[in-house]
Write a protein that holds these residues in place. Structure first.
Motif, PDB file in Angstrom:
ATOM      1  N   UNK A 246      -6.478  25.614   1.545  1.00  0.00           N
ATOM      2  CA  UNK A 246      -7.365  25.180   0.472  1.00  0.00           C
ATOM      3  C   UNK A 246      -8.716  25.875   0.546  1.00  0.00           C
ATOM      4  N   UNK A 247      -9.101  26.296   1.753  1.00  0.00           N
ATOM      5  CA  UNK A 247     -10.347  27.056   1.927  1.00  0.00           C
ATOM      6  C   UNK A 247     -10.259  28.367   1.145  1.00  0.00           C
ATOM      7  N   UNK A 248      -9.142  29.084   1.309  1.00  0.00           N
ATOM      8  CA  UNK A 248      -8.961  30.351   0.601  1.00  0.00           C
ATOM      9  C   UNK A 248      -8.816  30.135  -0.899  1.00  0.00           C
ATOM     10  N   UNK A 249      -8.155  29.047  -1.282  1.00  0.00           N
ATOM     11  CA  UNK A 249      -8.034  28.718  -2.702  1.00  0.00           C
ATOM     12  C   UNK A 249      -9.428  28.554  -3.310  1.00  0.00           C
ATOM     13  N   UNK A 250     -10.263  27.802  -2.638  1.00  0.00           N
ATOM     14  CA  UNK A 250     -11.611  27.539  -3.126  1.00  0.00           C
ATOM     15  C   UNK A 250     -12.426  28.830  -3.217  1.00  0.00           C
TER      16      UNK A 250
ATOM     17  N   UNK B 240     -14.223  33.763  -9.824  1.00  0.00           N
ATOM     18  CA  UNK B 240     -14.218  33.826 -11.279  1.00  0.00           C
ATOM     19  C   UNK B 240     -14.779  32.612 -11.966  1.00  0.00           C
ATOM     20  N   UNK B 241     -14.835  31.479 -11.239  1.00  0.00           N
ATOM     21  CA  UNK B 241     -15.291  30.222 -11.825  1.00  0.00           C
ATOM     22  C   UNK B 241     -16.358  29.588 -10.937  1.00  0.00           C
ATOM     23  N   UNK B 242     -17.524  30.175 -10.884  1.00  0.00           N
ATOM     24  CA  UNK B 242     -18.552  29.692  -9.962  1.00  0.00           C
ATOM     25  C   UNK B 242     -19.049  28.285 -10.254  1.00  0.00           C
TER      26      UNK B 242
ATOM     27  N   UNK C  61     -18.921  25.681   2.904  1.00  0.00           N
ATOM     28  CA  UNK C  61     -19.215  27.112   2.926  1.00  0.00           C
ATOM     29  C   UNK C  61     -18.275  27.887   2.010  1.00  0.00           C
ATOM     30  N   UNK C  62     -17.067  27.371   1.830  1.00  0.00           N
ATOM     31  CA  UNK C  62     -16.098  28.037   0.951  1.00  0.00           C
ATOM     32  C   UNK C  62     -16.418  27.810  -0.521  1.00  0.00           C
ATOM     33  N   UNK C  63     -17.327  26.867  -0.800  1.00  0.00           N
ATOM     34  CA  UNK C  63     -17.720  26.625  -2.185  1.00  0.00           C
ATOM     35  C   UNK C  63     -17.370  25.258  -2.719  1.00  0.00           C
ATOM     36  N   UNK C  64     -16.826  24.373  -1.864  1.00  0.00           N
ATOM     37  CA  UNK C  64     -16.486  23.023  -2.320  1.00  0.00           C
ATOM     38  C   UNK C  64     -17.756  22.245  -2.692  1.00  0.00           C
TER      39      UNK C  64
END
Length: 229
Positions: free
Chosen positions: A61-65, A71-73, A94-97
């Protein structure tokens, strides 16, 4: 209009329970059973929020995020996981969650988290930023416009779909069978070479006369989309 939520969860029972709970609360919910399928849905459909587990069978899920963020910040992402240490949470953020909920959880708490995040991005707002980038190549999933060096490239619908899948999975080798299944939604017939034919079509439009070749072949394995050789 009900907010559209994508749930990326490999445990069918858990995914079904979350979907049912969210639908009872007035949301529209879709479940993807693996990371790559969830990622593909996230960038190709207008979801308002993503809920993803971290421990998925095909990719984390880290890589998914991280890939969604390319593309969808502005698309809100909530991570659901049994991993509840501080280090795990830091890695997720850190991954963007945007938020992090540890299993087991109360569906009412999830509802509160979703409600607060959706206040920041109006329904449909995140979908307007559906742009994939690789070097000087830019792909707008909403308008259908593809640019390289600011020059527009005309693609057929199937070429567009193929490029979208490859850009969504940048840096990962894609087999012909996987491309056939995910892009053409069919089982791969080893007696045909239609995947190679479409890859060549795409190469001529994307990489011809370009110093950096984005679509690369891995002999005997498949193809990979990346900025470096």
């Amino acid at each position: 209009m009900a907010a559209k939520i994508l749930i990326i969860e490999d445990e069918e029972r858990v995914g079904s329970l979350i979907r049912k709970g969210l639908e009872e609360m007035g949301f529209s919910a879709t479940v993807a059973g693996e990371g790559r399928m969830g990622l593909l849905l996230a960038v190709s459909e207008a979801f308002d929020l993503i809920i993803t587990d971290i421990l998925l069978p095909d990719m984390s899920g880290i890589d998914v995020c991280k890939q969604i963020r390319q593309g969808l910040p502005d698309l809100p992402v909530i991570m659901l996981t049994a991993l509840g240490t501080t280090d795990d949470k830091v890695e997720g953020f850190d991954a963007g969650a945007n938020d992090y909920l540890v299993k087991p959880f109360d569906i009412r708490e999830l509802y509160v988290r979703i409600r607060e995040l959706l206040k920041r991005v109006p329904p449909g707002g995140a979908a307007r930023k559906m742009i994939l980038r690789a070097g000087d190549l830019e792909m707008n999933l909403k308008t259908g416009i593809v640019l390289r060096n600011n020059k527009e490239i005309n693609l057929t619908r199937k070429e567009f779909r193929l490029l979208e899948y490859m850009m969504t999975n940048q840096g990962r080798v894609l087999s012909r069978a996987e491309i056939a299944e995910k892009v053409w939604e069919t089982s791969f017939d080893t007696g045909t070479n239609f995947i190679d034919v479409y890859i060549n079509y795409l190469r001529k439009k994307i990489d011809k006369d370009q110093e950096i070749k984005l679509i690369q072949t891995r002999p005997g394995i498949g193809f990979i989309f990346k900025e470096q050789p």
